[in-house]
Design a protein around this motif. Sequence first.
Motif, short mmCIF file in Angstrom:
data_model
loop_
_atom_site.label_atom_id
_atom_site.label_comp_id
_atom_site.label_asym_id
_atom_site.label_seq_id
_atom_site.Cartn_x
_atom_site.Cartn_y
_atom_site.Cartn_z
N ARG A 129 -3.03 8.96 -17.14
CA ARG A 129 -2.31 7.71 -16.87
C ARG A 129 -2.95 6.57 -17.65
O ARG A 129 -4.14 6.30 -17.48
N ALA B 230 -12.67 8.24 -9.49
CA ALA B 230 -12.32 6.89 -9.97
C ALA B 230 -11.45 6.18 -8.94
O ALA B 230 -11.42 4.94 -8.89
N SER B 231 -10.76 6.94 -8.11
CA SER B 231 -9.87 6.36 -7.10
C SER B 231 -10.60 5.34 -6.23
O SER B 231 -11.76 5.53 -5.85
N ALA B 232 -9.86 4.28 -5.88
CA ALA B 232 -10.46 3.23 -5.05
C ALA B 232 -10.57 3.64 -3.59
O ALA B 232 -10.96 2.82 -2.75
N ILE C 298 -1.76 -2.03 -10.66
CA ILE C 298 -2.13 -0.61 -10.49
C ILE C 298 -1.56 0.21 -11.66
O ILE C 298 -0.43 -0.02 -12.10
N SER C 299 -2.33 1.20 -12.12
CA SER C 299 -1.90 1.92 -13.33
C SER C 299 -1.04 3.16 -13.07
O SER C 299 -0.42 3.68 -14.00
N THR C 300 -1.00 3.65 -11.84
CA THR C 300 -0.09 4.78 -11.55
C THR C 300 1.31 4.20 -11.30
O THR C 300 1.52 3.47 -10.33
N GLN D 271 -12.67 -1.28 -8.58
CA GLN D 271 -11.57 -0.68 -9.33
C GLN D 271 -10.47 -1.72 -9.55
O GLN D 271 -10.07 -2.40 -8.60
N ALA D 272 -10.02 -1.84 -10.79
CA ALA D 272 -8.88 -2.70 -11.19
C ALA D 272 -9.22 -4.19 -11.32
O ALA D 272 -8.37 -4.96 -11.74
N ALA E 276 -8.27 -5.29 -2.04
CA ALA E 276 -9.34 -5.51 -3.01
C ALA E 276 -10.19 -6.70 -2.58
O ALA E 276 -11.42 -6.70 -2.76
N GLY F 182 -4.41 3.18 -18.41
CA GLY F 182 -4.99 2.19 -17.50
C GLY F 182 -5.92 2.81 -16.48
O GLY F 182 -6.68 2.12 -15.82
N HIS F 183 -5.85 4.12 -16.32
CA HIS F 183 -6.74 4.80 -15.38
C HIS F 183 -7.92 5.41 -16.14
O HIS F 183 -7.97 5.38 -17.37
N ARG G 171 0.85 -1.20 0.00
CA ARG G 171 0.00 0.00 0.00
C ARG G 171 0.88 1.25 0.00
O ARG G 171 2.01 1.22 0.49
N SER H 166 1.00 6.55 -4.68
CA SER H 166 0.14 5.46 -5.13
C SER H 166 0.52 4.13 -4.50
O SER H 166 1.64 3.94 -4.03
N LYS I 58 -5.83 -6.31 -12.30
CA LYS I 58 -4.70 -5.86 -13.11
C LYS I 58 -3.70 -5.13 -12.20
O LYS I 58 -4.06 -4.71 -11.09
C1 LIG Z 1 -7.99 -1.17 -2.92
C2 LIG Z 1 -7.56 -0.52 -4.21
C3 LIG Z 1 -6.59 0.47 -4.17
C4 LIG Z 1 -6.15 1.08 -5.35
N1 LIG Z 1 -5.16 2.02 -5.29
C5 LIG Z 1 -4.73 2.58 -6.43
C6 LIG Z 1 -3.65 3.52 -6.42
O1 LIG Z 1 -3.10 3.84 -5.36
N2 LIG Z 1 -3.26 4.06 -7.60
C7 LIG Z 1 -3.84 3.71 -8.79
O2 LIG Z 1 -3.46 4.21 -9.83
N3 LIG Z 1 -4.84 2.83 -8.84
C8 LIG Z 1 -5.32 2.25 -7.70
N4 LIG Z 1 -6.33 1.34 -7.76
C9 LIG Z 1 -6.93 1.01 -9.05
C10 LIG Z 1 -7.65 2.17 -9.72
O3 LIG Z 1 -8.59 2.75 -8.85
C11 LIG Z 1 -8.33 1.69 -11.01
O4 LIG Z 1 -7.41 0.98 -11.80
C12 LIG Z 1 -8.84 2.87 -11.81
O5 LIG Z 1 -9.89 3.48 -11.10
C13 LIG Z 1 -9.33 2.50 -13.21
O6 LIG Z 1 -10.37 1.58 -13.15
P1 LIG Z 1 -10.26 0.15 -13.80
O7 LIG Z 1 -8.89 -0.37 -13.47
O8 LIG Z 1 -11.32 -0.66 -13.13
O9 LIG Z 1 -10.45 0.29 -15.27
C14 LIG Z 1 -6.76 0.69 -6.59
C15 LIG Z 1 -7.73 -0.30 -6.62
C16 LIG Z 1 -8.12 -0.92 -5.44
C17 LIG Z 1 -9.17 -2.00 -5.48
#
Ligand SMILES: Cc1cc2nc3c(=O)[nH]c(=O)nc-3n(C[C@H](O)[C@H](O)[C@H](O)COP(=O)(O)O)c2cc1C
Length: 389
Positions: free
Chosen positions: A106, A130-132, A314-316, A250-251, A347, A108-109, A46, A339, A312
């Motif tokens: 970014r 969009a952030s989780a 993380i995209s950042t 998310q992800a 998740a 993937g985001h 994390r 990130s 997938k």
């Molecule tokens: C618990 C959790 C934490 C996440 N933390 C991050 C993060 O720190 N940075 C980031 O780029 N994506 C993070 N994500 C993933 C993004 O939120 C996600 O990839 C983005 O919103 C795009 O959505 P998608 O991947 O479903 O297409 C996290 C996902 C989860 C489940």
Amino acid sequence: MLRFTTAGESHGESLVATVSGMPAGVTVEQEFIDRELWRRQKGYGRGGRMRIERDAAHILSGVRHGKTIGSPIAMVLANNDWKNWTEILPVEAGDATKHKAVASPRPGHADLAGSLKYDFPDARYVLERASARESAARVAAGAMAKLLLRALGVEVASHVIRVGKAELQRPTTWDEIAALQLKDEVLLNCVDAESEAAMKAEVDAVLRTGDTVGGVFEVVVHGLPPGVGTHANWDERMDGLLAQAVMSLQAVKAVEIGRGVTAAESVGSEVHDAIGYDGEGFTKFSREHNNAGGIEGGISNGEDVVVRGYLKPISTLRRPLGSVSFETREPVKAAYERSDVCVVPAAGVAAEAMVALTVARLMVEKFGGDSLREMQRNFNGYCEQIRAY
Ligand SMILES: Cc1cc2nc3c(=O)[nH]c(=O)nc-3n(C[C@H](O)[C@H](O)[C@H](O)COP(=O)(O)O)c2cc1C
């Protein structure tokens, strides 16, 4: 109908969750909700944000004298980080020079597609929702669903079965998975220490290279009777509803029920769970194994429901991929903001919430009842009915 919604920006003042359709009379344990939130914050990989936050749900409505009263439950989760963002992300017009643009989307985001869709000059507002971080509100709502399910003898738990190339190397049991949830330290939420060490090595590798890593979590629902969900209508099938609920996280890019993925490359006799009549569960019917993951024809069959989510990476990225500047349209590196590098355990906890909310909704639909007592009566009557088979 049991429903929930969330609101809130990642760096806004707070997150909000509302849950409606909960029967009256369910005991609400604040400590349990906050522990669920704590579990979502944990896990190796994390980022710094989780060191700033200490999530707790402040219940505003729908609960009185420690029990639900049948009216909508509203909860607020304060963002500690808000104090650093009050001028950057104000509700009112504020000072535009303080705005912190996400200047290059970014890969993937949601940044690029979201900015185009909502007509934003940069991806700040897209990132914020969009952030989780949002999944914390889901976990608070899911804790309410878990408390209802618990009152009916149903438990939901998760564990991690893959991080990158490191996979859990042995079968596991419900008791082991349940015991994991009680631990006061969370590394990668894996039942097997050796597999977990290999998973940690995968995270260490990407920490060194500025990359990120995905994986697979498994959510198990234990104690669910056969007959929840239905084959009768496509949009009431439990497998379909669970897939949507978990995929909405998310992800998460794939959802599997039971042995869904490997079943596709196997023959029928290897996959299907032969039926016997020496069981000791809800009925005397028994199964040789549980490849179906507890659901046949969209209906629970009395075995543990097993749902896997494939995440997938993380995209950042600390070493960002190529992107384009929103302002100049010139090639630049994608934006980087503090990130996570691995979020598979977290998740899994968020997916437990989504699974609990889905199963609780189907239980409320099947057993009805405005109060827990009424629901328990209907539930017990049904269990008695199927025990006679
Ligand atoms: C618990 C959790 C934490 C996440 N933390 C991050 C993060 O720190 N940075 C980031 O780029 N994506 C993070 N994500 C993933 C993004 O939120 C996600 O990839 C983005 O919103 C795009 O959505 P998608 O991947 O479903 O297409 C996290 C996902 C989860 C489940």
